[in-house]
Enzyme design. Structure first.
Site, mmCIF file in Angstrom:
data_model
loop_
_atom_site.group_PDB
_atom_site.id
_atom_site.type_symbol
_atom_site.label_atom_id
_atom_site.label_comp_id
_atom_site.label_asym_id
_atom_site.label_seq_id
_atom_site.Cartn_x
_atom_site.Cartn_y
_atom_site.Cartn_z
ATOM 1 N N SER A 1 -8.243 -0.166 -5.542
ATOM 2 C CA SER A 1 -8.570 0.123 -4.148
ATOM 3 C C SER A 1 -10.075 0.355 -4.012
ATOM 4 O O SER A 1 -10.856 -0.547 -4.255
ATOM 5 C CB SER A 1 -7.754 1.314 -3.649
ATOM 6 O OG SER A 1 -7.587 1.250 -2.247
ATOM 7 N N LYS B 1 0.850 -1.194 0.000
ATOM 8 C CA LYS B 1 0.000 0.000 0.000
ATOM 9 C C LYS B 1 0.883 1.240 0.000
ATOM 10 O O LYS B 1 1.232 1.787 1.052
ATOM 11 C CB LYS B 1 -0.942 -0.005 1.208
ATOM 12 C CG LYS B 1 -2.136 0.924 1.031
ATOM 13 C CD LYS B 1 -3.007 0.461 -0.116
ATOM 14 C CE LYS B 1 -4.191 1.373 -0.353
ATOM 15 N NZ LYS B 1 -4.950 1.017 -1.545
#
Length: 586
Positions: free
Chosen positions: A386, A191
């Site tokens: 995402s 991430k």
């Protein structure tokens, strides 16, 4: 003195009358434009569709009443939907003899360009010609133009072909110098959205992911150009190492990247020769698209566009905002589609890097309710990552382009700590009186206590667990497997297919066909939802803001997205399901 006031009054009245007259004439002109904007054009014989590969290509066309008054900076914003409609009409209309592609400085994601290139490739089955010419070609423009029967470049022109790179900018050291530190809370090894604010360079995991993604994207691009130009992929990679943009144009011909060098007058003659020496009538894609027939039936398939960053009820009101997905609005729209008996299926067209985890969850829930009543098919554009993947994962079927960027299943939170700036550099000091301990979750300086930080990390962990469970249920996987391929890692559509994050590779048209199949429809009408506002709404909307937005992107370039994100962090939801900044693919 009386004469003085008399002349002043006459002047004021004259100015007012001229102003009223000018306003009235301007209003009447805009009314005339509004009435004529939807009129279907008359196509002359021996016409050629002109497609300009300049400016930006977004998901959908938006009406811009001001384009005729300003420079091309405002005008060169095209919708992929209009261009593809125009190509389809050109393939069937006998008056359209071919397509002329005009190369230039083009900005777009590769999935959008891939879908456009596929439409042009399908057009060639009609037996009509495609000729491309450019004074210069960006790499993306050349990728599209390479499908043409003949590719030409100006004798003093440029052709850019250099491969792909991603060059993120890191702000950690700069922020430390001014006394600001980002407090990061995240789940997911890959991430990387927060890395610019916590590191001075790419982490090994981010570097591994980005290299894999770039290799896959570039492989797709080279494969298609190789097939069209009959150049081996090894040769294309060799050319990409040679600074082609600065090369002698004659070398482009030797390398078979183009078929010849020509000035614009010679290109016009080539087009006339294609028509047997007859006069050439160039038709713009925006005009020809008006002739596209969406079908006519009581059974409707709705294409619902979800483009931009995901926000909650109000969005980002900072003034630095492009296209947005407002969660509250999308939920209301999907609920209306669910209850509309004429709508038999919905295609959710997603082009989003993500955003608010909370808003993504609400949209996910709305999709769940919708698919109980009718098929829901997701068509992925340039990004469905995402939060963009969050709102997609529950659909009945997911179709992406090979070059779509998707996945990035992860969550983060980020809170700026300005205590070093406020207290250490500016000499401001804060004190507090409270009734309970948890007041320190929102301190004036932003500095969180260890307890508040632990609570925030637990909050992020729960968000990630919920995200994992949604994907697992929608994609029929175990949560353990989703976690393995999640961790915030971004995948291309081609990679996502192998991982079963998507069901097949294809275009928006493929998604519409799948929706019709699942709804058992033979005769149906396709309706694009919320594509364009009416003329006067467009006139009164944020035209100036839209103009400034593009100017800021042009001036700031690489720095635009990270600075926009940092500037608006205080107004965002605490949990973000967002891809790292669009990877600056050049």
């Amino acid at each position: 003195m009386k004469d003085f006031f008399k002349y002043v009054l006459a002047t004021v009245v004259g100015i007012m009358l001229v102003g009223i007259f000018s306003f009235f004439m301007g209003f009447m002109m805009l009314v005339s434009l509004a009435l004529s904007s939807n009129q279907k054009p008359m196509i002359e014989d021996n016409s050629i569709l002109r497609i300009s590969l300049s400016g930006t290509i977004s998901e959908r066309a938006t009406s811009n009443p001001w384009a005729i008054f300003f420079s091309n900076d405002l005008a060169e914003q095209q919708g992929l939907d209009n261009i593809i409609k125009a190509i389809k009409v050109a393939g069937e209309d006998e008056d359209i003899k071919g397509i002329y592609i005009e190369g230039g400085m083009l900005q777009s994601d590769f999935a959008t360009l891939q879908e456009l290139r596929k439409a042009l490739s399908d057009f060639k089955e009609s037996g009509k010609f495609i000729i491309a010419y450019g004074e210069s070609y960006t790499q993306g423009a050349y990728y599209v133009a390479s499908v043409a029967d003949k590719v030409l470049v100006n004798p003093n022109g440029m052709l850019d072909w250099h491969g792909l790179s991603s060059q993120p900018v890191f702000y950690k050291d700069l922020m430390e110098k001014v006394g600001v530190k980002m407090q990061i809370f995240r789940v997911g090894t890959y991430k990387s959205a927060v890395e610019p604010y916590m590191l001075s360079g790419m982490s090994p995991a981010n570097r591994e992911m980005t290299q894999s993604m770039l290799n896959n994207l570039w492989g797709n691009i080279c494969k298609e150009v190789s097939a069209s130009r009959r150049i081996s992929t090894d040769s294309l990679n060799a050319y990409a190492d040679r600074y082609q943009a600065l090369a002698e144009p004659s070398s482009y011909v030797k390398q078979k990247l183009v078929d010849g060098l020509a000035y614009i007058d010679e290109v016009r003659q080539i087009l006339r020769n294609q028509l047997g020496g007859k006069k050439v009538n160039l038709v713009e894609a925006s005009e020809l698209a008006k002739l596209y027939d969406e079908g006519s039936s009581s059974s409707k398939i709705v294409v619902y566009y979800a483009s931009g960053e995901i926000f909650g009820a109000e969005g980002n009101m900072s003034g630095l905002n492009g296209e947005q997905i407002i969660g509250k609005n999308v939920v209301e729209d999907l609920d209306a589609l669910a209850n509309d008996k004429k709508v038999k299926a919905v295609v959710l067209r997603v082009n989003s890097p993500g955003g608010s985890a909370y808003a993504s969850e609400q949209i996910w829930h709305a999709v769940e309710l919708l698919k109980k009543k009718k098929p829901v098919i997701v068509s992925m554009g340039g990004y469905a990552a995402s939060g963009g993947y969050y709102i997609s994962c529950g659909a009945d079927y997911i179709i992406s382009e090979p070059t779509t960027l998707t996945g990035s299943i992860g969550i983060f939170g980020m809170i700026p700590d300005a205590s070093g700036l406020l207290e250490g550099k500016l000499g401001l000091h804060f004190d507090a009186v409270s009734t309970n301990k948890a007041y320190d979750l929102e301190p004036a300086t932003g500095h969180l206590s260890p307890a508040a930080g632990a609570a925030m990390q637990a909050y992020v962990d729960r968000g990630y667990k919920l995200f994992i469970s949604r994907v697992a249920a929608g994609r029929h996987m175990t949560e353990q497997r989703v976690n393995e391929i999640g961790q915030g890692r971004v995948w291309t559509g081609q990679q996502a297919l192998a991982l079963k994050l998507v069901d097949r590779l294809g275009t928006l048209d493929d998604a519409i066909a799948e929706a019709a199949k699942r709804a058992k429809l033979i005769d149906y009408e396709v309706i694009a939802s919320d594509i364009e506002t009416d003329f006067f709404s467009s006139l009164l909307s944020n035209v100036q803001e839209d103009y400034l937005e593009r100017k800021l992107k042009t001036v700031l370039g690489t720095y635009y997205d990270p600075l926009r994100f940092a500037e608006s962090i205080r107004g965002r939801d605490a949990l973000q399901a967002r891809m790292f900044f669009e990877p600056n693919l050049k």
